[in-house]
Design a protein around this motif. Structure first.
Motif, PDB file in Angstrom:
ATOM      1  N   VAL A 341       0.829  -1.209   0.000  1.00  0.00           N
ATOM      2  CA  VAL A 341       0.000   0.000   0.000  1.00  0.00           C
ATOM      3  C   VAL A 341       0.864   1.261   0.000  1.00  0.00           C
ATOM      4  N   PHE A 342       1.717   1.401   1.030  1.00  0.00           N
ATOM      5  CA  PHE A 342       2.543   2.605   1.114  1.00  0.00           C
ATOM      6  C   PHE A 342       3.620   2.629   0.032  1.00  0.00           C
ATOM      7  N   ALA A 343       4.063   1.448  -0.406  1.00  0.00           N
ATOM      8  CA  ALA A 343       5.037   1.396  -1.503  1.00  0.00           C
ATOM      9  C   ALA A 343       4.426   1.941  -2.792  1.00  0.00           C
ATOM     10  N   MET A 344       3.155   1.626  -3.049  1.00  0.00           N
ATOM     11  CA  MET A 344       2.499   2.143  -4.255  1.00  0.00           C
ATOM     12  C   MET A 344       2.318   3.656  -4.188  1.00  0.00           C
ATOM     13  N   ILE A 345       1.989   4.156  -2.998  1.00  0.00           N
ATOM     14  CA  ILE A 345       1.855   5.600  -2.839  1.00  0.00           C
ATOM     15  C   ILE A 345       3.192   6.284  -3.121  1.00  0.00           C
ATOM     16  N   TRP A 346       4.263   5.703  -2.575  1.00  0.00           N
ATOM     17  CA  TRP A 346       5.600   6.268  -2.804  1.00  0.00           C
ATOM     18  C   TRP A 346       5.980   6.180  -4.280  1.00  0.00           C
ATOM     19  N   ALA A 347       5.654   5.070  -4.922  1.00  0.00           N
ATOM     20  CA  ALA A 347       5.971   4.914  -6.347  1.00  0.00           C
ATOM     21  C   ALA A 347       5.262   5.975  -7.186  1.00  0.00           C
ATOM     22  N   GLN A 348       4.030   6.295  -6.820  1.00  0.00           N
ATOM     23  CA  GLN A 348       3.297   7.337  -7.533  1.00  0.00           C
ATOM     24  C   GLN A 348       3.986   8.698  -7.374  1.00  0.00           C
ATOM     25  N   ILE A 349       4.481   8.962  -6.173  1.00  0.00           N
ATOM     26  CA  ILE A 349       5.163  10.230  -5.919  1.00  0.00           C
ATOM     27  C   ILE A 349       6.519  10.284  -6.625  1.00  0.00           C
ATOM     28  N   ALA A 350       7.282   9.184  -6.553  1.00  0.00           N
ATOM     29  CA  ALA A 350       8.649   9.184  -7.082  1.00  0.00           C
ATOM     30  C   ALA A 350       8.706   8.984  -8.588  1.00  0.00           C
ATOM     31  N   TRP A 351       7.849   8.089  -9.119  1.00  0.00           N
ATOM     32  CA  TRP A 351       7.951   7.715 -10.531  1.00  0.00           C
ATOM     33  C   TRP A 351       6.660   7.951 -11.314  1.00  0.00           C
ATOM     34  N   SER A 352       5.696   8.587 -10.686  1.00  0.00           N
ATOM     35  CA  SER A 352       4.419   8.955 -11.339  1.00  0.00           C
ATOM     36  C   SER A 352       3.645   7.747 -11.826  1.00  0.00           C
ATOM     37  N   ARG A 353       3.753   6.637 -11.134  1.00  0.00           N
ATOM     38  CA  ARG A 353       2.913   5.467 -11.408  1.00  0.00           C
ATOM     39  C   ARG A 353       2.862   4.595 -10.170  1.00  0.00           C
ATOM     40  N   PHE A 354       1.703   3.986  -9.941  1.00  0.00           N
ATOM     41  CA  PHE A 354       1.532   3.118  -8.783  1.00  0.00           C
ATOM     42  C   PHE A 354       2.245   1.782  -8.964  1.00  0.00           C
ATOM     43  N   TRP A 355       2.290   1.299 -10.200  1.00  0.00           N
ATOM     44  CA  TRP A 355       2.823  -0.046 -10.469  1.00  0.00           C
ATOM     45  C   TRP A 355       3.554  -0.030 -11.802  1.00  0.00           C
ATOM     46  N   GLY A 356       4.746  -0.643 -11.829  1.00  0.00           N
ATOM     47  CA  GLY A 356       5.511  -0.629 -13.064  1.00  0.00           C
ATOM     48  C   GLY A 356       6.154  -1.949 -13.421  1.00  0.00           C
ATOM     49  N   TRP A 357       5.777  -3.030 -12.732  1.00  0.00           N
ATOM     50  CA  TRP A 357       6.342  -4.355 -12.973  1.00  0.00           C
ATOM     51  C   TRP A 357       7.863  -4.388 -12.800  1.00  0.00           C
ATOM     52  N   ASP A 358       8.358  -3.553 -11.914  1.00  0.00           N
ATOM     53  CA  ASP A 358       9.758  -3.646 -11.515  1.00  0.00           C
ATOM     54  C   ASP A 358       9.959  -4.978 -10.783  1.00  0.00           C
ATOM     55  N   PRO A 359      11.119  -5.632 -10.959  1.00  0.00           N
ATOM     56  CA  PRO A 359      11.314  -6.949 -10.324  1.00  0.00           C
ATOM     57  C   PRO A 359      11.036  -6.962  -8.821  1.00  0.00           C
ATOM     58  N   LYS A 360      11.428  -5.918  -8.096  1.00  0.00           N
ATOM     59  CA  LYS A 360      11.187  -5.893  -6.650  1.00  0.00           C
ATOM     60  C   LYS A 360       9.694  -5.790  -6.358  1.00  0.00           C
ATOM     61  N   GLU A 361       8.976  -5.030  -7.164  1.00  0.00           N
ATOM     62  CA  GLU A 361       7.534  -4.916  -6.991  1.00  0.00           C
ATOM     63  C   GLU A 361       6.853  -6.260  -7.246  1.00  0.00           C
ATOM     64  N   VAL A 362       7.304  -6.935  -8.298  1.00  0.00           N
ATOM     65  CA  VAL A 362       6.709  -8.231  -8.652  1.00  0.00           C
ATOM     66  C   VAL A 362       6.929  -9.242  -7.531  1.00  0.00           C
ATOM     67  N   TRP A 363       8.146  -9.298  -6.996  1.00  0.00           N
ATOM     68  CA  TRP A 363       8.433 -10.293  -5.964  1.00  0.00           C
ATOM     69  C   TRP A 363       7.794  -9.923  -4.629  1.00  0.00           C
ATOM     70  N   ALA A 364       7.605  -8.649  -4.368  1.00  0.00           N
ATOM     71  CA  ALA A 364       6.840  -8.266  -3.180  1.00  0.00           C
ATOM     72  C   ALA A 364       5.393  -8.744  -3.309  1.00  0.00           C
ATOM     73  N   LEU A 365       4.845  -8.633  -4.522  1.00  0.00           N
ATOM     74  CA  LEU A 365       3.487  -9.124  -4.755  1.00  0.00           C
ATOM     75  C   LEU A 365       3.425 -10.639  -4.630  1.00  0.00           C
ATOM     76  N   ILE A 366       4.446 -11.332  -5.154  1.00  0.00           N
ATOM     77  CA  ILE A 366       4.496 -12.791  -5.038  1.00  0.00           C
ATOM     78  C   ILE A 366       4.536 -13.197  -3.561  1.00  0.00           C
ATOM     79  N   THR A 367       5.348 -12.496  -2.781  1.00  0.00           N
ATOM     80  CA  THR A 367       5.421 -12.771  -1.336  1.00  0.00           C
ATOM     81  C   THR A 367       4.066 -12.571  -0.678  1.00  0.00           C
ATOM     82  N   TRP A 368       3.390 -11.483  -1.029  1.00  0.00           N
ATOM     83  CA  TRP A 368       2.075 -11.194  -0.451  1.00  0.00           C
ATOM     84  C   TRP A 368       1.064 -12.269  -0.840  1.00  0.00           C
ATOM     85  N   LEU A 369       1.064 -12.680  -2.103  1.00  0.00           N
ATOM     86  CA  LEU A 369       0.144 -13.725  -2.550  1.00  0.00           C
ATOM     87  C   LEU A 369       0.433 -15.048  -1.854  1.00  0.00           C
TER      88      LEU A 369
END
Length: 419
Positions: A341-369
């Motif tokens: 949640v907070f990572a997506m908010i930060w990504a929107q602020i830093a890179w102007s998108r909530f989700w970008g399929w960056d490897p770290k984002e993908v594996w964080a999602l895999i961990t959550w799932l």
């Protein structure tokens, strides 16, 4: 004494206090020959002493963290040394919470050395303070990284409790399930590989080993191919050289125990100047771990898991199964907030998108799932005991790849944390 010097001293003090508390926790584990009353009194008394030493070590970690924050001018979680050190502190913090609830000294005998291993692993990386890159200079760094690390810490405590359950319940007599025995021993082998890697890194560091290999790097700009030379510093003998290495630098590599190095170049599909060095690190990790594992097996003359099993026979399996589940139940919502949640908010602020399929984002999602599936199977399908414990053990492997593998192996927006 400066703040940074104080932080380093506090880090070392915490490390040694945890080594002492580990020994005390092991001593607190009651022997099988003790009477029931004596066992309870022995564990309660020495458990309190062990926990007190651990709490003092945790306080020393806090001193390290605060003094480094003051000295660096920013929260110290911006590179691998700082983040892994912070993760070790969070693991001790999570253990403190679970110990105060369940009063299990045996949990400390396995949770504390896990923090010690992570602290030693953190020391493998450069400890110099580095300025924050623009993307990290945000209040969301404190929120995102702190909560994500705390979630990981509770997952690590869940792993420890699950491993205790398996060590307690997997039988080693004739006719027992050999598949469970093999997988449990494989888990212990993975832990030994990490310890072996730390040992070999510090061995070569103590010997001041350093070799520089030059790599020819070609880039395409405006339709033209440009070539430049990049230098790669190896702190372990280069079994694997960078792809397209410069011949003169390869000839200058000294031999190792009579073996001419490097043995081969990294494959061309491995991108990045540091790809060869990273592959070299992986190979050294496996070699050192296998040698250490073979030496331990030679001394014990039995599987490591089988040798440890008698030490935990007095443990209540239902208790550690409950600790494992509760740790994940606490860590999951914390991880959800911090890593998603907070990572997506930060990504929107830093890179102007909530989700970008960056490897770290993908594996964080895999961990959550994965941990979502764990909780679903635990609550809806009544996966208790061995099934639940194996899921918790595998979960930490996913966590460690998310933390270490993605940062050091896969190139992405989060690669700065591998510096």
């Amino acid at each position: 004494m400066t703040s940074l010097e104080l932080s380093q001293d506090a880090y070392v003090v915490a490390f040694f206090l945890f080594c002492i508390s580990f020994i005390l926790f092991v001593y607190a584990m009651p022997g099988k020959k003790m009477k029931t009353h004596d066992r309870a009194r022995h564990e309660r008394r020495w458990g309190r002493i062990s926990f007190t030493v651990t709490a003092i070590g945790f306080g020393s970690q806090l001193v390290y963290f605060i003094s480094r924050w003051i000295g660096a001018g920013h929260i110290p979680v911006s590179n691998m040394y700082e983040f892994m050190s912070f993760l070790a502190m969070m693991i001790i913090g999570a253990f403190v919470v679970m110990y105060l609830i369940y009063r299990s000294a045996v949990l400390g005998a396995f949770a504390v050395p896990l923090a010690v291993i992570i602290m030693a692993y953190a020391s493998v990386f450069p400890s110099e303070v580095q300025p924050l890159i623009p993307q990290l200079d945000s209040v969301w760094l404190k929120i995102h990284v702190t909560l994500a690390a705390l979630g990981y810490a509770f997952f690590a405590v869940a792993f420890v409790a699950a491993l205790l359950y398996l060590l307690r319940t997997v039988r080693w007599d004739s006719g027992s399930d050999r598949r469970s025995q093999r997988w449990l021993e494989f888990t212990m082998g993975c832990i030994i590989v990490v310890i072996g890697f730390i040992a070999v890194v510090f061995s070569f560091r103590a010997a001041d080993y350093e070799v520089i290999v030059n790599q020819k790097v070609e880039t395409v700009e405006n339709g033209q191919i440009n070539s430049k030379i990049e230098s790669v510093t190896y702190t372990m003998p280069p079994l694997i050289a960078p792809y397209n290495s410069e011949e003169s630098s390869l000839e200058a590599v000294p031999s190792f125990i009579g073996m001419k190095l490097p043995l081969m170049e990294a494959p061309g599909w491995m991108k990045g100047v540091q790809a060869g060095r990273k592959l070299n690190t992986v190979i050294w990790s496996l070699l050192a771990g296998l040698v250490l594992y073979a030496a331990i097996r030679l001394i014990l003359r039995k599987p490591i898991a089988k040798a440890i099993s008698p030490l935990v026979q007095g443990l209540d399996p239902d208790l550690v199964d409950e600790i494992s589940y509760r740790s994940i139940a606490i860590g999951f919502p914390v991880f959800t907030l911090g890593a998603l949640v907070f990572a997506m908010i930060w990504a929107q602020i830093a890179w102007s998108r909530f989700w970008g399929w960056d490897p770290k984002e993908v594996w964080a999602l895999i961990t959550w799932l994965y941990y979502s599936a764990y909780l679903h199977l635990r609550l809806s399908r009544s996966w208790h005991g061995a099934k639940s414990s194996w899921l918790a053990v595998i979960g930490l492997l996913i966590v460690m790849f998310t933390l270490v593998g993605v940062n050091l192996v896969i190139s992405g927006l989060h690669s700065y944390s591998g510096v």
